[in-house]
Enzyme design. Sequence first.
Site, PDB file in Angstrom:
ATOM      1  N   ARG A 171      -3.715  -2.144   6.878  1.00  0.00           N
ATOM      2  CA  ARG A 171      -3.666  -0.779   6.350  1.00  0.00           C
ATOM      3  C   ARG A 171      -3.032  -0.782   4.971  1.00  0.00           C
ATOM      4  O   ARG A 171      -3.444  -0.049   4.071  1.00  0.00           O
ATOM      5  CB  ARG A 171      -2.887   0.141   7.300  1.00  0.00           C
ATOM      6  N   TYR A 198     -17.968  20.263  -5.172  1.00  0.00           N
ATOM      7  CA  TYR A 198     -18.508  19.841  -3.885  1.00  0.00           C
ATOM      8  C   TYR A 198     -17.895  20.664  -2.757  1.00  0.00           C
ATOM      9  O   TYR A 198     -16.686  20.916  -2.735  1.00  0.00           O
ATOM     10  CB  TYR A 198     -18.231  18.344  -3.698  1.00  0.00           C
ATOM     11  N   ASP A 235     -13.661  13.995 -10.846  1.00  0.00           N
ATOM     12  CA  ASP A 235     -14.580  13.403  -9.888  1.00  0.00           C
ATOM     13  C   ASP A 235     -15.773  12.873 -10.682  1.00  0.00           C
ATOM     14  O   ASP A 235     -16.555  13.650 -11.239  1.00  0.00           O
ATOM     15  CB  ASP A 235     -15.027  14.458  -8.868  1.00  0.00           C
ATOM     16  N   LYS A 262     -22.024   7.108  -2.600  1.00  0.00           N
ATOM     17  CA  LYS A 262     -23.173   7.521  -3.399  1.00  0.00           C
ATOM     18  C   LYS A 262     -23.692   6.384  -4.282  1.00  0.00           C
ATOM     19  O   LYS A 262     -24.106   5.355  -3.766  1.00  0.00           O
ATOM     20  CB  LYS A 262     -22.796   8.769  -4.198  1.00  0.00           C
TER      21      LYS A 262
END
Length: 386
Positions: A46, A98, A170, A195
């Site tokens: 992690r 978004y 972004d 994406k």
Amino acid sequence: MQLSTKLIHGGISEDPLTGAVSVPIYQTSTYRQKKLGQPGDFEYSRSGNPTRLALEELIAELEGGVKGFAFSSGLAAIHATLSLFQPGDHLILGDDVYGGTFRLLEKVFKPLGLSYTMVDSRELSQLENALTNHTKALYLETPSNPLLKIIDLEKSVVWAREHELITIVDNTFATPYLQQPLILGADIVLHSGTKYLGGHSDLVAGLATTNNESLAEKIAFYQNSIGGVLGPQDSWLLQRGIKTLAVRMEAHQRNAGILASYLAAHSGVAKVYYPGLADHPGHEVAARQMRGFGGMVAFELVDESRTAEFVESLKVITLAESLGGVESLIEVPAVMTHASIPQEKREASGIKEGLIRLSVGIEDITDLQTDLEQAFAAALREETAE
């Protein structure tokens, strides 16, 4: 190295132990410690994993950051970034961000005391009007999702610095191949790695990077503490996808330019949103701050009531959420990706019920254009039959 070379050889592009030209998938949760209380470079996956580190170093180098961070999704990256702020803080963001970003702010962070104002972030006057004594950050998308608005990053950054705000961008639609916001003065850059960076619709991931050491330390803390990290297999897939980003983005935007011109000339189309078109209001700014105009196109039909028939008639272009894959994807934001935004807010920002968002893939352009022509014909036939 030039950027297209960095995509392949940047970051940690080979295994330092064996010389393997593809960084291995270190499928492990923990690491042996030779002495009590003295872990090596890796302690627990992690907190850090060699495969993920290779990806994180790569995105930092591509964007010009000091450190990169890989997350289990784009929203996980946004969540860790928004965790930088405290109850009572205020953010300014674009009015057509978004839908998942809006939902995260409205449903998760707003109840915790974080406030925000959505404005047309192209206009400095609207930024000024939204500014309060508690404003801490300016959150931008350029090109924006889904209306392809173009924000002048250099002007926005100058304004934000005058008011001691953190600028968060972004960069999902542009990717570092077409635009590098940190080099233009931004403080933090975010990506949905799902994406264009992944590029093959086979993974879900998020990335963040910053050129500020203090911000990097804080994001690292939240990445580890919240725990929404990217696993080693998806880290490997994403790094592999990035290697072909240059050739894919060139193909995406070549096809997008052709289809945008085709749609703009079609009698069944009322409006086309694509920064590569000369009449797009952000065309000149995009030409100045980007290396190309990208692969995303949005448009509206003359008869909005035919939107469903149109998108459902397509055969090559797939009706599905997401974007940036090698295949062309089409969706209706008001029903799909931006449905979490209340209708009145959507319409106020220009997201009409019939707005169509097209992620142009890298298929043969004649097949894509033929598919659109057949969908127009099908929708018109149904209208004639009625």
